[in-house]
Design a protein around this motif. Sequence first.
Motif, PDB file in Angstrom:
ATOM      1  N   GLN A  25       8.434  60.464   6.055  1.00  0.00           N
ATOM      2  CA  GLN A  25       8.805  61.849   6.370  1.00  0.00           C
ATOM      3  C   GLN A  25       8.387  62.250   7.390  1.00  0.00           C
ATOM      4  OE1 GLN A  25      11.098  62.109   4.157  1.00  0.00           O
ATOM      5  NE2 GLN A  25      10.457  61.510   2.204  1.00  0.00           N
ATOM      6  N   CYS A  26       7.756  61.941   8.444  1.00  0.00           N
ATOM      7  CA  CYS A  26       7.228  62.275   9.480  1.00  0.00           C
ATOM      8  C   CYS A  26       7.875  62.616   9.664  1.00  0.00           C
ATOM      9  CB  CYS A  26       6.204  60.953   9.589  1.00  0.00           C
ATOM     10  SG  CYS A  26       5.647  61.896  12.009  1.00  0.00           S
ATOM     11  N   GLN A  27       8.066  63.722  10.995  1.00  0.00           N
ATOM     12  CA  GLN A  27       9.198  64.286  11.824  1.00  0.00           C
ATOM     13  C   GLN A  27       9.052  63.978  13.313  1.00  0.00           C
ATOM     14  OE1 GLN A  27       7.967  67.471  10.180  1.00  0.00           O
ATOM     15  NE2 GLN A  27       9.468  68.155   9.002  1.00  0.00           N
ATOM     16  N   ARG A  28       8.030  63.343  13.570  1.00  0.00           N
ATOM     17  CA  ARG A  28       7.067  62.867  14.745  1.00  0.00           C
ATOM     18  C   ARG A  28       7.517  61.190  14.863  1.00  0.00           C
ATOM     19  NH1 ARG A  28       2.543  66.985  15.479  1.00  0.00           N
ATOM     20  NH2 ARG A  28       3.361  68.143  15.553  1.00  0.00           N
ATOM     21  N   ILE A  88       5.400  58.299  13.170  1.00  0.00           N
ATOM     22  CA  ILE A  88       4.674  58.040  13.239  1.00  0.00           C
ATOM     23  C   ILE A  88       3.077  58.350  12.104  1.00  0.00           C
ATOM     24  CG2 ILE A  88       4.492  57.711  15.975  1.00  0.00           C
ATOM     25  CD1 ILE A  88       3.138  60.405  16.295  1.00  0.00           C
ATOM     26  N   GLY A  89       3.496  59.214  12.118  1.00  0.00           N
ATOM     27  CA  GLY A  89       3.062  59.652   9.857  1.00  0.00           C
ATOM     28  C   GLY A  89       1.311  60.026  10.976  1.00  0.00           C
ATOM     29  N   CYS A  90       1.641  61.431  12.083  1.00  0.00           N
ATOM     30  CA  CYS A  90       1.497  61.548  12.759  1.00  0.00           C
ATOM     31  C   CYS A  90       0.050  62.785  12.025  1.00  0.00           C
ATOM     32  CB  CYS A  90       1.648  63.234  13.499  1.00  0.00           C
ATOM     33  SG  CYS A  90       2.348  64.767  12.682  1.00  0.00           S
ATOM     34  N   GLY A  91       0.402  63.495  10.226  1.00  0.00           N
ATOM     35  CA  GLY A  91      -0.699  63.504   9.718  1.00  0.00           C
ATOM     36  C   GLY A  91      -0.824  65.238  10.019  1.00  0.00           C
ATOM     37  N   GLU A  92      -0.060  65.650  10.965  1.00  0.00           N
ATOM     38  CA  GLU A  92       0.343  66.832  11.242  1.00  0.00           C
ATOM     39  C   GLU A  92       1.572  67.566  10.424  1.00  0.00           C
ATOM     40  OE1 GLU A  92      -1.018  66.315  14.908  1.00  0.00           O
ATOM     41  OE2 GLU A  92      -3.203  65.549  14.328  1.00  0.00           O
ATOM     42  N   CYS A  93       2.032  66.995  10.401  1.00  0.00           N
ATOM     43  CA  CYS A  93       4.086  68.129  10.764  1.00  0.00           C
ATOM     44  C   CYS A  93       3.816  67.992   9.569  1.00  0.00           C
ATOM     45  CB  CYS A  93       4.883  67.094  11.458  1.00  0.00           C
ATOM     46  SG  CYS A  93       5.420  65.443  10.847  1.00  0.00           S
ATOM     47  N   HIS A  94       4.853  69.108   9.323  1.00  0.00           N
ATOM     48  CA  HIS A  94       4.675  69.562   7.759  1.00  0.00           C
ATOM     49  C   HIS A  94       5.509  68.478   7.000  1.00  0.00           C
ATOM     50  CE1 HIS A  94       6.189  72.110   4.926  1.00  0.00           C
ATOM     51  NE2 HIS A  94       7.436  71.989   4.388  1.00  0.00           N
ATOM     52  N   GLY A  95       6.320  67.297   7.323  1.00  0.00           N
ATOM     53  CA  GLY A  95       6.559  66.256   6.532  1.00  0.00           C
ATOM     54  C   GLY A  95       5.685  65.324   5.812  1.00  0.00           C
ATOM     55  N   CYS A  96       4.264  65.137   7.018  1.00  0.00           N
ATOM     56  CA  CYS A  96       3.290  64.276   6.972  1.00  0.00           C
ATOM     57  C   CYS A  96       2.438  65.399   5.459  1.00  0.00           C
ATOM     58  CB  CYS A  96       2.455  64.248   8.077  1.00  0.00           C
ATOM     59  SG  CYS A  96       2.880  62.782   8.958  1.00  0.00           S
ATOM     60  N   ARG A  97       1.951  66.298   6.106  1.00  0.00           N
ATOM     61  CA  ARG A  97       1.567  66.998   5.131  1.00  0.00           C
ATOM     62  C   ARG A  97       1.979  67.572   3.624  1.00  0.00           C
ATOM     63  NH1 ARG A  97       1.071  72.344   7.176  1.00  0.00           N
ATOM     64  NH2 ARG A  97       2.257  72.021   8.850  1.00  0.00           N
TER      65      ARG A  97
HETATM   66 ZN   LIG Z   1       4.001  63.561  11.185  1.00  0.00          ZN
END
Ligand SMILES: [Zn+2]
Length: 396
Positions: A64-67, A70-79
């Motif tokens: 779901q990561c929008q970046r 990469i699974g940034c853990g910070e974008c809306h999708g990740c969170r």
């Molecule tokens: Zn993300």
Amino acid sequence: MSVFADLVGQDEAVETLSRAAASAARVVQGDTTSGGAMTHAWIFTGPPGSGRSVAARAFAAALQCQRDGIGCGECHGCRTALGGTHADIRFVAPEGLSISVNEMRALVLRAASAPSGGRWQAVVIEDADRLTEAAGNALLKAIEEPPPRTVFLLCTPSTHPDDISVTIRSRCRVVPLRQPPAEAVAESLVRRDGIAPDVATWAAAAAQGHVGQARLLAKDSDARTRRDAVLAVPRRLTGVGACFDAAAALIAAAEAEAGTAAAENDGSERAALEQALGAGGTGRGATGAMRGAAGQIKELEKRQKSRLTRGQRDALDRALVDLAGFYRDVLITTWRAPVGVVHTDTAAQSAAAAQKWSPESTLRRLEAVLACRVAIEQNVKPKIAVEAMMLNLWRG
Ligand SMILES: [Zn+2]
């Protein structure tokens, strides 16, 4: 912090999943040639506590990561994914001892719809080894003809046919997780939970690679008290009567542990259901509504009861793993094996037992604990299985 940060000591798995998520992100962007690392069905295997469901959740988040995945853990999708509120991720965990066909059908049906966020629909099935045969068949159909943007993530202890059917297995890519080394677990407790290094080292060793259990031992004094009581069992077994007492105490402790956890959940669940049903309504039609409501409340009570049973079994199993660790410690001390003891705080007792018992009798004791786990898994009444074990532990 990366969505994979909580996967302790699993570098290989993280690499596989990262590559798949990046490839999945390219698919979302319309690149049809780069799907190689991505596939529609995955099985996460590994011993309890190795992080099967953590891995599945992290992967679902990376999808779901929008970046660029990469699974940034910070974008809306990740969170939202990590927080359990993402609309395109469904979790199924067995309420009771197994996952029913109705639960599975409802899930498969919802999974067939297009992802609302335009990326991927992920269905995470924790404890896929607890699927009933019929539920497994319903799942298999969905895996055989997956909707284009739906991913099934299954968690099981192993790919043994007892845990997952051969046909489901053959349609999935397997991500094996290993038991994380104690050093990696300790390091994570220090870094992520801010636990003092000496406590973290002790808890990681005592929890035998079970990350959640290590965290609990480091933070919760009740968990430490329960563990102390379990490790006191070997020296309490002085006769037949003591064996039966120890068995009763062990089972009572597991029941109490599961009961405390359940009591909180059960109350709030029931309150939520009653509120949803509008309990106490007096208007026209309230009688009929209440009749339907009584059925739903009964259904909830049934689910809660079987969840409690499962909680008791899980608590008992953790106690048996601690106990097995003690006899293992005796054995490696006898043999002067070049590995560390699991329970450093009972090292004096395990060393004393190593002086007193023959290796054969220690091995019989260890086998008695493992046989008890198997018996309970196969639905032997816990009381019967634990009493038999205690007698064997005493006799040696
Ligand atoms: Zn993300």
